[in-house]
Design an enzyme around this catalytic site. Sequence first.
Site: not given
Ligand code: UT7
Length: 335
Positions: A117, A260, A290
């Site tokens: 990226c 990005h 993305n």
């Molecule tokens: O391109 C390169 C650069 N990439 C990035 O910059 C990506 C950076 N990271 C992010 O954008 C975010 O971390 C994500 C969008 C990938 C994830 O968001 P988050 O707010 O960090 O969510 P999380 O991974 O902490 O997950 C929170 C909850 C979890 O459930 P519990 O453990 O709290 O019960 C996940 O299992 O959300 C759950 N979860 C989902 N639920 C519904 C994770 N993915 C999903 C989903 N739908 N798609």
Amino acid sequence: MKSSITQGVKLLATGSAVPDLCISNELISNIVDTSDEWIFNRTGIKERRVLSGSTSLIDIAALASTNALNKAGISALDIDLIILATSTPNDLFGSASQLQAKIGASKALAFDITAACSGFVIAMVTAAQFIQNASYSNVLVVGADVLSNWTNWSDRRTCILFGDGAGAAILQSCSISNNNLLGFHLNTNGRKFDQLNIQYEYSNTDGNFFSPGLKGNFNYITMNGKEVYKFAVSKVPQSIQYCLDSLNLSVEHIDWLLLHQANERILNAVSSRLMIPSEKVISNLAKYGNTSAASIPLALNEAIEDSRIQSGDLLVMSGFGAGLTWGTLVFRWNP
Ligand code: UT7
């Protein structure tokens, strides 16, 4: 990093292309346990474009390139160098040469840059070096990725994020007094490479070096979302501030912040840390998700085409992602 500059660089024109197939959040929620509400609230994404059928990375990269060439009013034969930023080549030896052939830029040297990226920013900076030391006059920089090829469509943590696309920019040499690429800052922290990667896994462990067939395969995209998020919101503002300081500029001088397109919350966090108003932040995440190396030139081209970006505007663009690598480029749009 200092270099000997004998020529200036100007951005002549941009172009972009995306596949026709559009995958909505609703459609993904039929495949994995997620919802439009979760995806939009956590990322800002509503839909993404995905390559299908026989269309390839080269096809969309070529469309973006010819789009930029037409606007620049120059022929493919005028291009001296093509740099294709991609982490999803259709040939591990590099895809830029196929792009060179496809657009008929037969006089151009062509090579790939693999930096996920951050690829487009690094490719722009690389192109600028060749122009500023007077090696080349016209350089085509393309950011194109087909992450859908490496997406695990049963992993809801990643499959909601990515889309495919291509963006192109044509850089041309000019006098030093007209130089529009003002400064840059690039970084890598390889100790965290495993936070976001497409790892090669060896399967042939029988010890016979000469055994036929594949020795392994590339895995799907894996990402520690939380860690990458924290990395982005802490390192990107520092990188931008470093660049501005080195140019004796302040955030008030910025007309457009083009990050990005990874997550709307990252765009908001970075801009609020720098106290840049949201009206100055370019975002097209909702439409494309993305798109890795394509995300910055795709958003740049749209903002130029719809006249949001005006001649004389100062832009700050920052890429960040796998590596982990991040980088900022400050330039003026003055075609
Ligand atoms: O391109 C390169 C650069 N990439 C990035 O910059 C990506 C950076 N990271 C992010 O954008 C975010 O971390 C994500 C969008 C990938 C994830 O968001 P988050 O707010 O960090 O969510 P999380 O991974 O902490 O997950 C929170 C909850 C979890 O459930 P519990 O453990 O709290 O019960 C996940 O299992 O959300 C759950 N979860 C989902 N639920 C519904 C994770 N993915 C999903 C989903 N739908 N798609």
